[in-house]
Write an enzyme that holds these catalytic residues in place. Structure first.
Site, PDB file in Angstrom:
ATOM      1  N   LYS A   1       0.849  -1.204   0.000  1.00 39.98           N
ATOM      2  CA  LYS A   1       0.000   0.000   0.000  1.00 39.98           C
ATOM      3  C   LYS A   1       0.885   1.255   0.000  1.00 39.98           C
ATOM      4  O   LYS A   1       1.904   1.298  -0.681  1.00 39.98           O
ATOM      5  CB  LYS A   1      -0.983  -0.048   1.176  1.00 39.98           C
ATOM      6  CG  LYS A   1      -1.892  -1.289   1.100  1.00 39.98           C
ATOM      7  CD  LYS A   1      -3.115  -1.201   1.966  1.00 39.98           C
ATOM      8  CE  LYS A   1      -3.996  -2.430   1.720  1.00 39.98           C
ATOM      9  NZ  LYS A   1      -5.223  -2.450   2.490  1.00 39.98           N
TER      10      LYS A   1
ATOM     11  N   ILE B   1     -10.921  -4.763   5.876  1.00 40.49           N
ATOM     12  CA  ILE B   1      -9.554  -4.390   5.513  1.00 40.49           C
ATOM     13  C   ILE B   1      -8.947  -3.532   6.624  1.00 40.49           C
ATOM     14  O   ILE B   1      -9.569  -2.590   7.102  1.00 40.49           O
ATOM     15  CB  ILE B   1      -9.531  -3.641   4.154  1.00 40.49           C
ATOM     16  CG1 ILE B   1      -9.848  -4.628   3.020  1.00 40.49           C
ATOM     17  CG2 ILE B   1      -8.177  -2.977   3.922  1.00 40.49           C
ATOM     18  CD1 ILE B   1      -9.881  -4.022   1.637  1.00 40.49           C
TER      19      ILE B   1
ATOM     20  N   HIS C   1      -8.567  -2.859  -6.724  1.00 40.86           N
ATOM     21  CA  HIS C   1      -8.483  -2.981  -5.257  1.00 40.86           C
ATOM     22  C   HIS C   1      -9.536  -2.062  -4.653  1.00 40.86           C
ATOM     23  O   HIS C   1      -9.825  -1.004  -5.208  1.00 40.86           O
ATOM     24  CB  HIS C   1      -7.076  -2.585  -4.778  1.00 40.86           C
ATOM     25  CG  HIS C   1      -6.868  -2.919  -3.334  1.00 40.86           C
ATOM     26  ND1 HIS C   1      -7.323  -2.112  -2.317  1.00 40.86           N
ATOM     27  CD2 HIS C   1      -6.290  -3.994  -2.740  1.00 40.86           C
ATOM     28  CE1 HIS C   1      -7.017  -2.664  -1.156  1.00 40.86           C
ATOM     29  NE2 HIS C   1      -6.390  -3.804  -1.379  1.00 40.86           N
TER      30      HIS C   1
ATOM     31  N   GLY D   1      -7.955  -8.293   6.893  1.00 36.87           N
ATOM     32  CA  GLY D   1      -7.845  -8.631   8.306  1.00 36.87           C
ATOM     33  C   GLY D   1      -7.095  -9.924   8.599  1.00 36.87           C
ATOM     34  O   GLY D   1      -7.036 -10.348   9.759  1.00 36.87           O
TER      35      GLY D   1
ATOM     36  N   GLU E   1     -11.859  -9.608  -1.101  1.00 36.03           N
ATOM     37  CA  GLU E   1     -11.523  -8.792   0.066  1.00 36.03           C
ATOM     38  C   GLU E   1     -12.721  -7.948   0.491  1.00 36.03           C
ATOM     39  O   GLU E   1     -12.991  -6.909  -0.117  1.00 36.03           O
ATOM     40  CB  GLU E   1     -10.378  -7.820  -0.269  1.00 36.03           C
ATOM     41  CG  GLU E   1      -9.069  -8.474  -0.616  1.00 36.03           C
ATOM     42  CD  GLU E   1      -7.908  -7.475  -0.542  1.00 36.03           C
ATOM     43  OE1 GLU E   1      -6.811  -7.912  -0.204  1.00 36.03           O
ATOM     44  OE2 GLU E   1      -8.109  -6.274  -0.807  1.00 36.03           O
TER      45      GLU E   1
HETATM   46  O1  G3P Z   1      -4.720  -5.895  -0.455  1.00 32.25           O
HETATM   47  C1  G3P Z   1      -4.575  -6.299   0.849  1.00 32.25           C
HETATM   48  C2  G3P Z   1      -5.620  -5.764   1.723  1.00 32.25           C
HETATM   49  O2  G3P Z   1      -6.467  -4.812   1.291  1.00 32.25           O
HETATM   50  C3  G3P Z   1      -5.831  -6.369   3.025  1.00 32.25           C
HETATM   51  O3  G3P Z   1      -5.324  -5.454   3.914  1.00 32.25           O
HETATM   52  O4  G3P Z   1      -4.506  -4.633   5.999  1.00 32.25           O
HETATM   53  O5  G3P Z   1      -6.509  -6.096   5.962  1.00 32.25           O
HETATM   54  O6  G3P Z   1      -4.272  -7.066   5.468  1.00 32.25           O
HETATM   55  P1  G3P Z   1      -5.140  -5.854   5.425  1.00 32.25           P
END
Ligand code: G3P
Length: 223
Positions: A12, A147, A94, A179, A142
């Site tokens: 990110k 997230i 995304h 998550g 996702e």
């Molecule tokens: O692309 C990965 C994502 O959006 C997940 O983010 O921080 O929940 O692992 P995170």
């Protein structure tokens, strides 16, 4: 061909994963991949692709490309440019960089023309089903509300949606993210048919990213 199960860390624009810190983090991923034999990739800021791809041998992905070709497109991210910088693929759509349907279709075509692997992100099983028609190399499920969470994950809160998405994705390998922060998340997801992970917080914000990555990867290896 990218081997599955695959772990992809999305850097990110976290401060811990930009510029020189991104390179350090990339080297950690390369070391863990080499020592464990697990398939590991990274999705890095467009500004860091060239430097990182030159320094590490693991697959490097862009986080986004625009639906454009060479020419008068000031400020856009050119798929061919990403390829020439050393990326082997790109995330598309995304949930932090959504594209309208028509742009997504075009972006997939442009990425394909640039011979980039395409990971198309979906927010729910319905989108997974819709995006199958785009024939991406991977689909990534996702749920946006999870997230960045450190308390709940797609695996702990929505296991039935993972199962459904795996079925709807058919022959296209499904990654899961949002998550993911425990060994159980990894085990449950793989058991439900996921072919890999797209993760940010659990690595980029870990006190010891290498230790965290090794733990997840060990759980992937057990299968
Ligand atoms: O692309 C990965 C994502 O959006 C997940 O983010 O921080 O929940 O692992 P995170």
């Amino acid at each position: 061909m990218l081997e599955t199960p695959i772990w992809i860390t999305n850097f990110k624009n976290y401060e811990s994963a930009i510029g020189h810190s991104a390179l350090e983090l990339a080297r950690i991923h390369e070391r863990v991949a080499r020592e464990t034999g697990v398939s590991i990739g990274i999705a890095v800021s467009a500004m860091d692709i060239f430097r990182i791809a030159k320094e590490v041998s693991i697959p490097v992905f862009a986080q986004h490309v625009d639906p454009i070709d060479y020419g008068k497109c000031t400020g856009y991210i050119l798929p061919q440019g990403v390829k020439k910088a050393g990326a082997i693929g790109t995330l598309l759509n995304h949930s932090e960089r959504r594209l309208p349907w028509e742009d997504l279709e075009n972006a997939v075509c442009c990425a394909q023309k640039a011979t980039l692997k395409r990971i198309v992100c979906a927010e729910n099983p319905e989108e997974v089903e819709k995006f199958v028609d785009l024939d991406p190399d991977f689909l990534a499920f996702e749920p946006p509300e999870l997230i960045g969470s450190t308390k709940a994950s797609v695996a702990s809160s929505k296991p039935e949606s993972i199962k459904k998405s795996v079925l709807l994705a058919g022959k296209i390998p499904l990654l899961v993210g949002a998550g993911i922060n425990s060994v159980e998340d990894v085990e449950v997801s793989l058991r439900l048919g996921a072919k890999g992970f797209l993760v940010a917080t659990a690595i980029t914000k870990a006190v010891d990213p290498e230790q965290a990555l090794r733990l997840f990867v060990k759980a992937m290896k057990k299968r």
